[in-house]
Every structure is written in structure tokens, then in C-alpha cells.
Design a protein around this motif. Sequence first.
Motif, PDB file in Angstrom:
ATOM      1  N   MET A  52       0.917  -1.221   0.186  1.00 47.86           N
ATOM      2  CA  MET A  52      -0.096  -0.034   0.097  1.00 47.86           C
ATOM      3  C   MET A  52       0.787   1.339   0.037  1.00 47.86           C
ATOM      4  N   ALA A  53       0.536   2.352  -0.829  1.00 49.21           N
ATOM      5  CA  ALA A  53       1.222   3.293  -0.742  1.00 49.21           C
ATOM      6  C   ALA A  53       0.768   4.434   0.216  1.00 49.21           C
ATOM      7  N   GLY A  54       1.714   5.169   0.916  1.00 47.46           N
ATOM      8  CA  GLY A  54       1.280   6.047   1.962  1.00 47.46           C
ATOM      9  C   GLY A  54       0.558   7.179   1.383  1.00 47.46           C
ATOM     10  N   LYS A  55       0.990   7.527   0.077  1.00 46.77           N
ATOM     11  CA  LYS A  55       0.223   8.867  -0.340  1.00 46.77           C
ATOM     12  C   LYS A  55      -0.468   8.680  -1.508  1.00 46.77           C
ATOM     13  N   ASP A  56      -1.211   7.545  -1.386  1.00 52.25           N
ATOM     14  CA  ASP A  56      -2.390   7.036  -2.597  1.00 52.25           C
ATOM     15  C   ASP A  56      -3.603   8.033  -2.256  1.00 52.25           C
ATOM     16  N   ARG A  57      -4.015   8.645  -3.592  1.00 49.30           N
ATOM     17  CA  ARG A  57      -5.050   9.449  -3.381  1.00 49.30           C
ATOM     18  C   ARG A  57      -5.950   8.884  -4.550  1.00 49.30           C
ATOM     19  N   ILE A  58      -5.871   7.860  -5.154  1.00 50.21           N
ATOM     20  CA  ILE A  58      -6.601   7.068  -5.951  1.00 50.21           C
ATOM     21  C   ILE A  58      -7.554   6.120  -5.177  1.00 50.21           C
ATOM     22  N   VAL A  59      -6.900   5.107  -4.601  1.00 52.88           N
ATOM     23  CA  VAL A  59      -7.565   4.059  -3.779  1.00 52.88           C
ATOM     24  C   VAL A  59      -7.211   4.382  -2.270  1.00 52.88           C
ATOM     25  N   SER A  60      -7.998   3.758  -1.437  1.00 51.54           N
ATOM     26  CA  SER A  60      -8.056   3.993   0.004  1.00 51.54           C
ATOM     27  C   SER A  60      -7.134   3.287   0.663  1.00 51.54           C
ATOM     28  N   PRO A  61      -5.801   3.710   1.144  1.00 49.10           N
ATOM     29  CA  PRO A  61      -4.965   3.105   2.102  1.00 49.10           C
ATOM     30  C   PRO A  61      -5.559   2.457   3.379  1.00 49.10           C
ATOM     31  N   ARG A  62      -6.527   3.236   3.863  1.00 46.35           N
ATOM     32  CA  ARG A  62      -7.224   2.858   4.954  1.00 46.35           C
ATOM     33  C   ARG A  62      -7.882   1.546   4.570  1.00 46.35           C
ATOM     34  N   ALA A  63      -8.813   1.452   3.715  1.00 43.61           N
ATOM     35  CA  ALA A  63      -9.283   0.392   3.346  1.00 43.61           C
ATOM     36  C   ALA A  63      -8.584  -1.041   3.140  1.00 43.61           C
ATOM     37  N   ILE A  64      -7.316  -0.883   2.497  1.00 43.77           N
ATOM     38  CA  ILE A  64      -6.483  -1.928   2.333  1.00 43.77           C
ATOM     39  C   ILE A  64      -5.967  -2.158   3.578  1.00 43.77           C
ATOM     40  N   GLU A  65      -5.655  -1.741   4.450  1.00 43.62           N
ATOM     41  CA  GLU A  65      -5.018  -1.772   5.835  1.00 43.62           C
ATOM     42  C   GLU A  65      -5.975  -2.698   6.484  1.00 43.62           C
ATOM     43  N   GLU A  66      -7.423  -2.105   6.598  1.00 47.00           N
ATOM     44  CA  GLU A  66      -8.364  -2.809   7.198  1.00 47.00           C
ATOM     45  C   GLU A  66      -8.604  -4.254   6.690  1.00 47.00           C
ATOM     46  N   PHE A  67      -8.674  -4.272   5.182  1.00 44.35           N
ATOM     47  CA  PHE A  67      -8.934  -5.751   4.666  1.00 44.35           C
ATOM     48  C   PHE A  67      -7.937  -6.666   5.020  1.00 44.35           C
ATOM     49  N   ALA A  68      -6.557  -6.099   5.019  1.00 44.64           N
ATOM     50  CA  ALA A  68      -5.379  -6.976   5.249  1.00 44.64           C
ATOM     51  C   ALA A  68      -5.398  -7.518   6.690  1.00 44.64           C
ATOM     52  N   ALA A  69      -5.687  -6.611   7.518  1.00 46.43           N
ATOM     53  CA  ALA A  69      -5.616  -7.064   8.958  1.00 46.43           C
ATOM     54  C   ALA A  69      -6.542  -8.020   9.212  1.00 46.43           C
ATOM     55  N   LYS A  70      -7.749  -8.402   8.423  1.00 47.24           N
ATOM     56  CA  LYS A  70      -8.647  -9.465   8.756  1.00 47.24           C
ATOM     57  C   LYS A  70      -8.268 -10.702   7.846  1.00 47.24           C
ATOM     58  N   LEU A  71      -6.966 -10.917   6.963  1.00 52.83           N
ATOM     59  CA  LEU A  71      -6.591 -11.951   6.247  1.00 52.83           C
ATOM     60  C   LEU A  71      -6.082 -13.090   7.278  1.00 52.83           C
ATOM     61  N   LYS A  72      -6.425 -14.347   7.042  1.00 52.85           N
ATOM     62  CA  LYS A  72      -5.778 -15.515   7.611  1.00 52.85           C
ATOM     63  C   LYS A  72      -4.503 -15.992   6.853  1.00 52.85           C
ATOM     64  N   LEU A  73      -4.450 -15.525   5.517  1.00 51.96           N
ATOM     65  CA  LEU A  73      -3.232 -15.834   4.649  1.00 51.96           C
ATOM     66  C   LEU A  73      -2.953 -14.701   4.030  1.00 51.96           C
TER      67      LEU A  73
END
Length: 301
Positions: A241-262
Motif C-alpha cells: 500500500m502507498a502511503g500517499k495514495d489518493r486514488i484508492v483508500s489506504p485505510r480500506a487496504i489496511e483494514e482488509f489486510a488485517a482480517k486476512l488469515k493468509l
Amino acid sequence: MPARDGWPLRSFDWPADREPRGSILFQGGRGDIIEKYLELFGHWHFSGWNVASFDWRGQGGSARELDNPRKGYIRDFADYDRDLTCFMREVVLPDCPPPYIALAHSMGAHILLRNAVVPGSWFSRMVLVSPMIAFHDSKVAPGQSAARLYAGLWSMVGLGERYVRGGSDDPDVADDITFANNELTSDRDRYARNRALQDAAREIVIGSATVAWLRAAYASCRMLADPGYPARVMVPLLIFMAGKDRIVSPRAIEEFAAKLKLGRHIMLPTARHEILQETDEVRALFWAATDAYLDGMAKAA
């Protein structure tokens, strides 16, 4: 390569010139073309990988559905799923050696996440770069809810083939985008190279998204937003994930990744949306993590 419905898709296959380590399938984002990533493909090729890719329907060298070939259009992201399946069955499985690694950027990473919950996936691992899990709030003024409603209503009344509000055949010109104010990369040379490529390949690049594409994207993002979706992912993931991303949401990526089992995720704090087109310093971090991830797979085997 004809898709399942006969739609022509442009594909690319670069065999390794020595005993292959396996095959990397790369998929770009909305509006991307194969040529944009030749530098990337070279790294993998000379590292011993077979490299394969194709242009999504409606962009690059693949066929268009609308009379205006510059419009970014899709009716349903399930069409992308079917094209990926066709590419694997017609090109990759017959001609490319396993194991199969999927690596994708933005919208391409989104499509791979749709595949990652399907039983019997072809891929041993996936590397997802700036995955389009949700749009950045700054891209959908006056707000996400209003944008979803707008896309749904306009599509319902038959206006899905229109550009999104403010869209055009050449959004960079319409928005007066220069290197100084671009949201994609902080690397001046790669930015200039990609602009030159767009100018030289006018017949295969596209402009803004249409209302129909936006409606389809929101519908697909809604599926990924299901709280239980990450736990259903069956393929090990490495997400950047890109810290300066303004196209997609870094927060959404981080929240999704935190729930991954793999899977796990890595933040590159100075990067903009197109990590793969970033400065050598940013790319060095990407390559170090990705190469170690793939080397680890080989050792585990």
C-alpha cells in the motif's frame, strides 16, 4: 486471444531463457497497457521467471465495446473474471510452467481478490499492489454515497455509456495534469516516459471511466467490503500500500489486510498510487520484499 464470448484480447508471453522458476501473471489497472510495464517484466525475465500478461477488455490492445474507443467501459466485473479464466486456460496453463504467481496493480489486484476466494485457484501466491478495495474519498466528491447513487441511477436510465462527471477522452489535458500535480508517481523520468508512451500509442490508450464502469466498480467493491470476505481468501497474499495514495483508500487496504488469515501487508510511506512506477528507492523496497517472498515460497516447496 479470443475470450470466451469471442471478444479479442491482446496477450503477452515472455518465456524464461533458462530453466524457469515458474510463471508470473501480471495484470495492470484501469487504463493500463502491457507496454507500460516492460521494465518490470525485464526484472522477472532475467531473474528466471516466465512472464505473461494481457490487456483487460476495453483497454490497451484488446477490443472495445463502445463506438468511442477512448471510453473506459464495462458492464459487470464478472466479465473481467471470465477473461482471466480464459487467459489462464488458453495461454498460461498450456504454455507456461508452474508454479503460478499472480502480481497485479490497482484494478487488476481487485480482480485477483475476486479470484482468491474461488476454490481451486491456479495461483500459489499473489502480490497485490495498491489494490482497489475502495476509492479514496478525494476521488468521489461530494462523497462515496452520492457517487454510488449517481452511478446507479444514471446507469438505470440508460446513461451508463457517458463519461463520469468531468471525464473526457484525455483526462490529463482536461484536468491540466503535469508532473508537479500528478497523483501517480514521484519519479519524474518514469512519469515522462509514460506520458510519451501515451502520446505514441494513442490508438490503444483510453480516457476516463464511464458511469457504467463506476457502477460496476462500486458493486464489486461492495462484495469485497463484506466483513467475512478476507477470511475466505484461500491464496497467500503479499499486499503493498502507498502511503500517499489518493486514488484508492489506504485505510480500506489496511483494514482488509488485517482480517486476512493468509497474508500480510507492507506500507511504503513515501509512495504514490503507482508503486511500480515509483522512484528507484521505493522500488528497491518493493523488490526486496517481493523477491524474498517468492524465494521463501521456493524454499518451502
